[in-house]
Design a protein around this motif. Structure first.
Motif: not given
Lengths: 145, 548
Positions: B437-442, B504-511
């Protein structure tokens, strides 16, 4: 909401064009003041946080150095993150209250007075608006736009 | 120290077996909380007359009240029990985990809260779609809001079932399912009857209980160690059996290269995700001005910060005073470390003090869950009614009454779906969904929000690319990660189609979310870029002129 501009030509005043305000020196100063404060600060605290995460990840030896008793560098670093978060929040709020709020307030007061004038000026045309029950709906849409 | 602990260990068995008589006390406190909050909800419901009351609590809450409610909305059982448990088992890494949740509030304070309050009305979609073509961007915002909230909600519901069952000593699927149904019904009542006003009061009450309960345990723990932090840490390190490494980073996140990168990815998602969580964003609409929104974030930072500082005492206190086996026997992830600690510090399992403190902390955990799920249900039903129903399906032609009715109906449906999924997922390990949820939000919400507010050239195409790109990439990466399959701790441990190594996908999905928003805007020339609408948004977001 899509339809708001459609009745711009009839009685009620159309949406005000804020392009002139956006380009005004007064607004430019407010925006510059805000952005030049928060953008660097945002980069700053994110870098500061990432430094903490990276040191925790890859500099275990350094982070494990004891400072006082059982309290080590890692612990002090973590508490420092709390402290800087509190300080940045306080610093920004003070800056905003002193440097931004008066300017934003002055602009808002001026623009609201102008908008009120436009609204009362157009009141005569507005009388032609259809039945009463539609009125709320129309007003709601303009509000939203 | 460790010897006395071992001797004391048999006395610290949790409710699971022994404490049948404590159960009455816990159930009484649960019931009192539910009765009081439902009473408040009915009272608030009577004062809910129009859409602004339902969606935004009439915008009449003070900065302090909203700061409390934000804290109550944000501090989930995952922060309260999860972080205390993570510290109790992994020492320093649990503390490290908590810090991202706090630093994140600076993004909300500096970049999001005030402009959002000035330009939006009821939902995140109001701001995302402000300068864009309404229907596609509203749809995207609604989809993203509902998906983020449902992931978060599901994790809370499943956690609630397991946790409350554990605290009450209920075993068996039927008991857990009954709790999920009960939590779901109460949360639907809060939202449909009380709207934002009722939900806000529930969150404020919960925040006071959570802080109050945590202060009591913290003081008792520190009292035991003569208010000496170093002594507490030393005892925790010794009793944990891990020695000095218990106080250093690495026990949880430092075990491999992958886990290190994974933690970096998690940290970024936490810091950037908070200011993109729809259930947090709609709280900024409940105060009269942008200044009050700023004040409420400041209060929230203070309250949440102090709370996380106290989890240090809770987590290390549990590590110092309870044997590791006691903690993991009760719950492998350490989620019951805080209630166990309360019982121990009150005098142990057979004492009245222990029973009272255990019941108190259990009731606080229960209140915590209810307040958070209510906030999530409200955020998703508001977005459904205001973004999807009123502005997409009815093209802005729905009356206020119809819109609020749609919000109430969708709260019942979303609540029902959450109950169903909660029961279906009851046996699955869904803890990873909060991080998702945090990763999608970010990845989806924050880039679109920031570009909308601050970048002149942003277009409708850019907005759609960043929302859908960030959303799809995070979900797909997690789907093919060890969160879902391939590991014992996965949601489906028997299957294995994981090729993405990180949880955690953030490292790829946020950029990627930021990049797609940028490219989408460069290759398109549609609505949104510059022009009168952007001028209006920018002037409004900075000055508050025309704000609701």
């Amino acid at each position: 909401m899509d339809t708001a501009p459609e009745h711009a030509h009839s009685g009620p005043p159309g949406p005000r064009d804020y392009t002139d305000v956006q380009h005004s020196a007064e607004f430019g100063e407010l925006r510059r003041g805000y952005r030049s404060f928060v953008f660097p600060l945002t980069v700053g605290f994110i870098v500061w946080y990432l430094l903490y995460v990276l040191l925790s990840n890859y500099a275990g030896g350094f982070m494990g150095t004891e400072v006082v008793g059982n309290i080590n560098v890692a612990f002090v670093f973590g508490l420092a993150q709390f402290l800087t978060t509190f300080l940045i929040a306080w610093w920004y709020s003070r800056f905003a209250a002193v440097k931004l709020d008066p300017k934003a307030e002055a602009l808002k007061t001026r623009l609201e007075a102008e908008n009120l004038q436009r609204a009362t000026g157009a009141e005569i045309g507005h009388q032609a608006t259809p039945r009463a029950e539609d009125k709320g709906e129309l007003a709601g849409q303009e509000d939203d736009a | 120290m460790s010897l006395t602990q071992q001797l004391a260990a048999p006395a610290t068995q949790l409710a699971a077996e022994g404490a049948g008589e404590h159960r009455t006390l816990i159930i009484t406190l649960f019931s009192v909380f539910v009765a009081i909050t439902l009473g408040v909800t009915v009272w608030a419901g009577r004062r809910t007359k129009d859409a602004t009351d339902f969606y935004a609590g009439g915008r009449q809450f003070s900065g302090f009240q909203n700061g409390l409610a934000i804290s109550g909305d944000y501090m989930s059982a995952a922060s309260f029990l999860g972080i205390a448990g993570a510290i109790a088992l992994s020492g320093y890494d649990g503390f490290l985990y908590s810090i991202g949740f706090l630093v994140a509030w600076l993004v909300a304070l500096l970049l999001v809260a005030e402009p959002l309050r000035n330009s939006g009305r009821y939902t995140m979609g109001d701001v995302l779609a402000y300068r864009m073509r309404q229907r596609p961007v509203r749809t995207a915002a609604g989809v993203s809001t509902i998906i983020v909230s449902i992931f978060y909600l599901l994790a809370q519901m499943v956690g609630a079932g397991a946790l409350v069952a554990l605290l009450l000593g209920i075993t068996g699927e039927a008991g857990k399912n009954l709790i999920v149904v009960f939590v779901g019904i109460v949360m639907i009542l809060y939202v449909t009857v009380g709207g934002m006003k009722g939900t806000t009061w529930v969150q404020m009450i919960k925040a006071c209980l959570l802080i109050g309960g945590t202060v009591v345990i913290t003081v008792l723990v520190f009292h035991k160690f003569n208010y000496n932090l170093s002594a507490l840490l030393g005892a925790a390190a010794e009793n944990s059996g891990k020695g000095a490494s218990f106080l250093e980073p690495g026990l949880k996140y430092g075990v491999s290269t992958t886990s290190r990168i994974d933690f970096l990815s998690l940290g970024i998602a936490l810091v950037l995700g908070t200011a993109g969580l729809p259930h947090i964003l709609i709280r900024f609409y409940t105060v009269p001005t942008a200044k009050a929104a700023r004040k409420s974030v400041n209060w929230a930072i203070g309250i949440i910060g102090v709370f996380y500082l106290m989890t240090i005492a809770l987590g290390f206190g549990a590590a110092a005073l309870l044997s590791r086996k006691t903690i993991t026997d009760s719950n492998a992830a350490g989620n019951t470390a805080a209630p166990l600690l309360a019982q121990e510090i009150g005098g142990g399992a057979d004492s009245t003090g222990g029973a009272v403190l255990l019941a108190m902390i259990s009731a606080v955990a229960f209140a915590t869950i209810l307040a958070v799920v209510a906030g999530l249900t409200l955020a998703s039903s508001s977005s459904f009614a205001h973004d999807l129903y009123a502005n997409v399906i009815r093209r802005g032609k729905a009356t206020e009454k119809e819109e609020v009715k749609a919000a109430r109906v969708s709260a019942v449906i979303i609540g029902g779906v959450a109950i169903g999924l909660g029961i279906f997922a009851g046996k699955l390990n869904v803890a990873g969904l909060v991080a998702l949820a945090f990763a999608v939000a970010a990845s989806a919400n924050l880039p679109t929000l920031l570009y909308s507010l601050f970048w002149k050239r942003f277009t409708t195409t850019g907005a759609l690319w960043s929302i859908y790109g960030g959303l799809v990439s995070s979900v797909v990466l997690v789907f093919f990660s060890p969160v879902v399959t391939g590991k014992e701790t996965s949601m489906f441990p028997d299957a294995d189609f994981a090729w993405f190594p990180l949880q955690n996908p953030g490292l790829i999905s946020i950029p990627l979310g930021f990049l797609l928003g940028w490219i989408g805007s460069l290759v398109s020339k549609d609505e949104g870029a510059g022009g009168a609408k952007y001028a209006e948004l920018e002037v409004r977001s900075m000055t508050g002129v025309g704000a609701h």
